[in-house]
Design an enzyme around this catalytic site. Structure first.
Site, mmCIF file in Angstrom:
data_model
loop_
_atom_site.group_PDB
_atom_site.id
_atom_site.type_symbol
_atom_site.label_atom_id
_atom_site.label_comp_id
_atom_site.label_asym_id
_atom_site.label_seq_id
_atom_site.Cartn_x
_atom_site.Cartn_y
_atom_site.Cartn_z
ATOM 1 N N ALA A 276 0.837 -1.211 0.000
ATOM 2 C CA ALA A 276 0.000 0.000 0.000
ATOM 3 C C ALA A 276 0.871 1.260 0.000
ATOM 4 O O ALA A 276 1.945 1.270 0.606
ATOM 5 C CB ALA A 276 -0.926 -0.010 1.202
ATOM 6 N N PRO A 277 0.411 2.318 -0.696
ATOM 7 C CA PRO A 277 -0.871 2.465 -1.397
ATOM 8 C C PRO A 277 -0.868 1.966 -2.843
ATOM 9 O O PRO A 277 -1.846 2.176 -3.550
ATOM 10 C CB PRO A 277 -1.108 3.974 -1.348
ATOM 11 C CG PRO A 277 0.270 4.559 -1.403
ATOM 12 C CD PRO A 277 1.156 3.608 -0.628
ATOM 13 N N GLY A 278 0.222 1.338 -3.291
ATOM 14 C CA GLY A 278 0.184 0.664 -4.576
ATOM 15 C C GLY A 278 0.966 1.286 -5.707
ATOM 16 O O GLY A 278 0.900 0.804 -6.847
ATOM 17 N N CYS A 395 12.054 4.915 2.330
ATOM 18 C CA CYS A 395 12.061 6.338 1.955
ATOM 19 C C CYS A 395 12.673 7.157 3.088
ATOM 20 O O CYS A 395 12.132 8.181 3.491
ATOM 21 C CB CYS A 395 10.653 6.837 1.610
ATOM 22 S SG CYS A 395 9.436 6.633 2.929
#
Length: 465
Positions: A276-278, A395
């Site tokens: 997620a979120p994809g 990230c």
């Protein structure tokens, strides 16, 4: 006027609120509740039809978040009591007005002050005189004040000037030194154009640029990523017909790069254990020409719904979503040619787009996260077929979550070897530091060096039987 809090939380907005009142309300909720700025803005702006009001609200919220320590430093010079002694809404009124006075040349100081007095009357009427006095003094002084001494107090100087928490500045000073730390802090405060990913299953980059230009939107092709475009000076992309029809999605270049480097091929079987979120999941499908099988895992069902919605909008039908903890993948059948672990992390690489995160993160998180990250990575490794490849990404900028986790994994799983990435990038790098890392199968992307979100990538291959 009264704010209907329940309605606001559900995404409604009363028409009586103006941009400055909404900004104060959003900043108050961020400070009190640790709420996310992007989600609150989406909710509160839903009822604002005036584009100028929407733009001003957004500029005030992100401007205060990016400059909070600096604004407080300026305001405190005119206060006889600490900022913390004031009601939180009053603090936000002062900050939003000081931001307009110091940073927004198109808004005359008298207007900013008058609007601030009107705004504070809405929240705390008794503070109107104080707000008027402090802001008039702030306007008179302007930028004519003494900074902390850069030589004697480099930590305080950098923290104030670039509005980052001192614990984070201290970490980066120790790691990068004064000059490079200042470059990184400045990069985090520099607005970046919105990066989108062209959905090549439906349209080419050239065709999309033309369609965007027909709608008055300037788009520039990325010099680094094959399917990335940069959008200039346009906010509500989600409202565009081109977005709704699935011609593109919003995704930063470094995130696209992580998916690109896994290099999934048509017909392969791919596993994304924290999907997620994809964004990366759907890019896999795009790179695979929507042919093969992708299993997308997440622990939260509502987040998997975001993956399904994105796949539906983009016209992708090879993704199967499964709810489970990434540390417990027993229910996932078989093994995979390619596996991605985009692990939960501190998120310190995306501060230029998510200014609120700098005030919500704590240093102790960085000490706790590597255990979880390694556990997920070891679990995912079991699903890599012999000869298959595993990519670990985050990230964040912090080595404990990045290099150290990759090293710990290699110690635990000597059957995985590093994949040389120096020839795999879709663009050239020339810095020796980058090339050394890439040859070892890892890369720390930094905003001030690479003009992308801070990101870490490590690629490994499992020995064939």
């Amino acid at each position: 006027m009264k704010i209907n809090e329940q309605n606001n939380k559900k995404g409604f907005q009363e028409s009586t609120l103006n941009a400055r009142q909404i900004a104060v309300r959003i900043l108050t909720r961020i400070e009190k509740e640790g709420a996310y700025a992007n989600l609150l803005l989406r909710s509160y702006l839903a009822g604002l039809d005036d584009g100028r009001e929407r733009n001003l609200t957004t500029a005030l919220v992100y401007g205060v978040l990016k400059n909070k320590l600096l604004l407080d430093y300026v305001l405190r010079k005119h206060l006889t009591k600490p900022m913390s002694a004031l009601p939180v809404e009053v603090r936000q009124v002062l900050r939003t007005a000081a931001l307009q006075i110091l940073f927004m040349d198109k808004i005359p100081a008298p207007i900013a002050i008058n609007e601030a007095v009107n705004t504070v009357k809405y929240f705390h009427k008794s503070y109107a005189a104080l707000v008027n006095k402090i802001l008039r003094q702030t306007a008179e002084t302007g930028w004519n004040f003494n900074w902390p001494d850069k030589t004697k107090e480099p930590l305080r100087y950098l923290a104030v000037k670039y509005s980052h928490p001192e614990w984070l500045v201290k970490r980066w000073l120790k790691r990068f030194g004064l000059e490079e730390t200042e470059e990184l802090l400045a990069a985090n405060n520099t607005p970046s154009d919105t990066c989108i990913r062209v959905n090549t299953l439906k349209i080419t980059s050239t065709e999309l640029i033309q369609k965007l230009e027909e709608r008055g939107i300037e788009a520039v092709k990325s010099s680094k990523l094959p399917d990335a475009l940069y959008i200039k000076n346009y906010g509500a992309l989600e409202d565009l017909d081109l977005f709704r029809e699935g011609y593109f999605t919003v995704q930063d270049a470094s995130s696209q790069l992580a998916a690109y480097l896994l290099n999934p091929q048509a017909g392969e079987r791919v596993l994304d254990v924290c999907s997620a979120p994809g964004g990366k999941t759907t890019y896999f499908a795009q790179l695979m020409d929507n042919s093969g099988e992708i299993v997308a895992v997440d622990i939260y069902p509502q987040k998997l719904e975001l993956v399904n919605q994105l796949a539906g909008r983009l016209g992708i039908n090879i993704i199967k979503t499964i709810q489970t903890d990434a540390r417990e993948l027993e229910q996932i059948q078989g093994q995979f040619d390619k596996v991605l672990v985009d692990a939960p992390c501190s998120g310190l690489g995306v501060l230029r787009r998510r200014a609120d995160l700098r005030w919500q993160k704590r240093e102790d998180e960085i000490q706790k996260l590597p255990e979880l990250q390694l556990a997920i990575l070891l679990s995912a490794a079991e699903k890599v077929a012999p000869g298959g490849e595993l990519l670990y990404s985050t990230c964040t900028t912090e080595p404990e979550e990045n290099f150290e986790v990759a090293k710990a994994f290699r110690r635990e799983r000597p059957d995985f070897s590093a994949v040389d990435l120096s020839e795999a990038l879709p663009f050239k790098v020339t810095e020796e530091r980058d090339l050394r890392q890439l040859k070892k199968g890892v890369w720390q992307i930094l905003p001030h060096l690479h003009d992308m979100d801070g990101f870490f990538i490590a690629k490994m291959k499992r020995k064939a039987d």
